[in-house]
Design an enzyme around this catalytic site. Structure first.
Site, short mmCIF file in Angstrom:
data_model
loop_
_atom_site.label_atom_id
_atom_site.label_comp_id
_atom_site.label_asym_id
_atom_site.label_seq_id
_atom_site.Cartn_x
_atom_site.Cartn_y
_atom_site.Cartn_z
N ASN A 180 0.86 -1.19 0.00
CA ASN A 180 0.00 0.00 0.00
C ASN A 180 0.90 1.25 0.00
OD1 ASN A 180 -1.47 2.24 1.00
ND2 ASN A 180 -3.11 0.87 1.61
N HIS A 214 0.98 6.13 1.77
CA HIS A 214 1.75 7.00 2.67
C HIS A 214 2.85 7.79 1.97
CE1 HIS A 214 -0.17 6.38 6.53
NE2 HIS A 214 -0.56 5.24 6.00
N HIS A 262 -5.59 3.69 -1.95
CA HIS A 262 -6.93 4.04 -1.46
C HIS A 262 -7.29 5.42 -2.00
CE1 HIS A 262 -9.68 4.39 2.38
NE2 HIS A 262 -10.34 4.62 1.26
N ARG A 283 -9.49 8.01 -1.46
CA ARG A 283 -10.48 8.45 -0.47
C ARG A 283 -11.37 9.53 -1.06
NH1 ARG A 283 -9.05 6.97 5.08
NH2 ARG A 283 -10.81 8.27 5.63
N ARG A 296 -7.36 12.87 0.38
CA ARG A 296 -6.35 13.45 1.28
C ARG A 296 -4.93 12.98 0.95
NH1 ARG A 296 -7.57 10.29 6.90
NH2 ARG A 296 -9.57 11.31 6.65
N GLU A 346 -8.64 0.58 -3.19
CA GLU A 346 -9.59 0.64 -2.07
C GLU A 346 -10.52 1.82 -2.27
OE1 GLU A 346 -7.36 1.01 1.48
OE2 GLU A 346 -6.23 -0.82 1.14
N THR A 390 -8.46 3.70 8.19
CA THR A 390 -9.71 2.94 8.16
C THR A 390 -9.90 2.17 9.47
OG1 THR A 390 -9.21 2.65 5.83
CG2 THR A 390 -11.03 1.36 6.71
N GLU A 439 -11.13 -9.20 2.72
CA GLU A 439 -9.88 -8.85 3.38
C GLU A 439 -10.20 -8.70 4.85
OE1 GLU A 439 -7.36 -5.85 1.63
OE2 GLU A 439 -6.42 -5.41 3.57
N HIS A 493 -3.99 -4.27 7.65
CA HIS A 493 -4.17 -3.12 8.52
C HIS A 493 -3.35 -3.29 9.80
CE1 HIS A 493 -6.17 0.73 9.21
NE2 HIS A 493 -5.78 0.47 10.43
N1 PXP Z 1 -5.85 -2.97 3.84
C1 PXP Z 1 -6.82 -2.03 3.91
C2 PXP Z 1 -8.18 -2.40 3.44
C3 PXP Z 1 -6.55 -0.73 4.37
O1 PXP Z 1 -7.54 0.20 4.42
C4 PXP Z 1 -5.24 -0.40 4.75
C5 PXP Z 1 -4.92 0.98 5.22
O2 PXP Z 1 -5.05 1.87 4.16
C6 PXP Z 1 -4.25 -1.40 4.64
C7 PXP Z 1 -4.59 -2.68 4.21
C8 PXP Z 1 -2.83 -1.13 4.99
O3 PXP Z 1 -2.72 -0.82 6.34
P1 PXP Z 1 -1.35 -0.31 6.93
O4 PXP Z 1 -1.02 0.96 6.25
O5 PXP Z 1 -1.64 -0.16 8.39
O6 PXP Z 1 -0.31 -1.37 6.64
#
Ligand code: PXP
Length: 259
Positions: A6, A9, A42, A44, A48, A69, A100, A150, A213
């Site tokens: 992901n 960030h 994601h 959003r 953001r 996402e 999330t 998931e 997550h």
């Molecule tokens: N899976 C989903 C569905 C998420 O919403 C997120 C956070 O955006 C992640 C995985 C990844 O989470 P993390 O950034 O805490 O590793």
């Protein structure tokens, strides 16, 4: 175990300054070169971090499948159909949250989720539902016709952090988990058992199971032991580590732990 990285960030860091770098698109080839399996982003509602321009370029240029996402919102779903990622993972979204929090409330949104799932699948996009490890949510996800679920590992990750990283002495303690160690150990076992049982149940209904997550280099090992989870989506800890080790190394280190 498959790894979806992901990269939201990276865009968070860019948006801290509202300038053009770092560009999340630059991460895509590095994720591939490191040997991971998927890009996860994601989009959003409030844009953001990842914006439409990022999503378009990432989906057009990625040699890896892109897992987008998105929330249960008409405007976003239309955008997803236009963007045509490999997969859409439907997640709950509240504007005020930092990330999330919690899985989809599947029962409350059953018909809407069913309609959206059908529409996305008709457009060639596979569908995953981001849910808490609950039998009820899994059964409903199967009735909806999702391809994947998931499982939300946030509770497990929070308990793990409170048990092993002495968060009570740092800024971001989790108040409701400020509990004696024995109690935290029990809760950790319970949360793992819920993930194990949920995975087995989902598999028995023909659902493919991903998880994610809050997973990181410390807590991921126990999740990898769960039979039937075939993919992890991990973001924040990889981007955090990349500040010190470089992005490709951070992905490689995670792959070493989970493959
Ligand atoms: N899976 C989903 C569905 C998420 O919403 C997120 C956070 O955006 C992640 C995985 C990844 O989470 P993390 O950034 O805490 O590793």
């Amino acid at each position: 175990m498959l790894l979806g990285v992901n990269i939201d960030h990276i865009a968070v860091l860019r948006e801290a300054r509202k300038i053009n770098d770092p560009d999340p698109l630059d991460a895509v080839s590095l994720v591939k070169r490191a040997g991971a399996d998927q890009i996860t982003i994601h989009l959003r509602e409030d844009r953001r971090h990842i914006n439409d321009y990022d999503a378009t370029r990432i989906i057009e240029n990625s040699q890896l499948p892109v897992n987008l996402e998105c929330a249960i919102e008409k405007e976003i779903i239309e955008k997803v159909i236009e963007l045509k990622p490999h997969r859409a993972t439907i997640v709950p979204e509240k504007r005020e949250e930092v990330t999330t929090e919690g899985g989809l409330v599947v029962a409350k949104n059953f018909q809407t989720l069913k309609d959206i799932t059908k529409r996305l699948q008709t457009n060639g996009i596979e569908v995953s539902l981001f849910i808490d490890p609950s039998q009820k949510a899994i059964k409903l996800s199967s009735e909806i016709g999702a391809d994947w679920i998931e499982l939300h590992t946030g509770l497990y990750s929070n308990i793990y952090a409170m048990l092993f990283s002495n968060l009570t002495y740092t800024k971001h303690s989790i108040k409701e988990l400020e509990l004696p160690r024995d109690r935290l150990k029990e809760l950790l076992e319970k949360s793992l058992k819920e993930l194990v049982d949920s995975t087995a149940f989902a598999n028995s209904l023909g659902l493919k199971v991903a998880a994610g997550h809050g997973l990181n280099y410390q807590n991921v090992k126990e999740i990898c032991k769960i039979n039937g989870i075939i993919e992890l989506n991990i973001g924040q800890c990889i981007v955090a580590r990349s500040v010190f080790t470089g992005f490709e190394n951070a992905v490689t280190e995670m792959l070493r732990l989970i493959k």
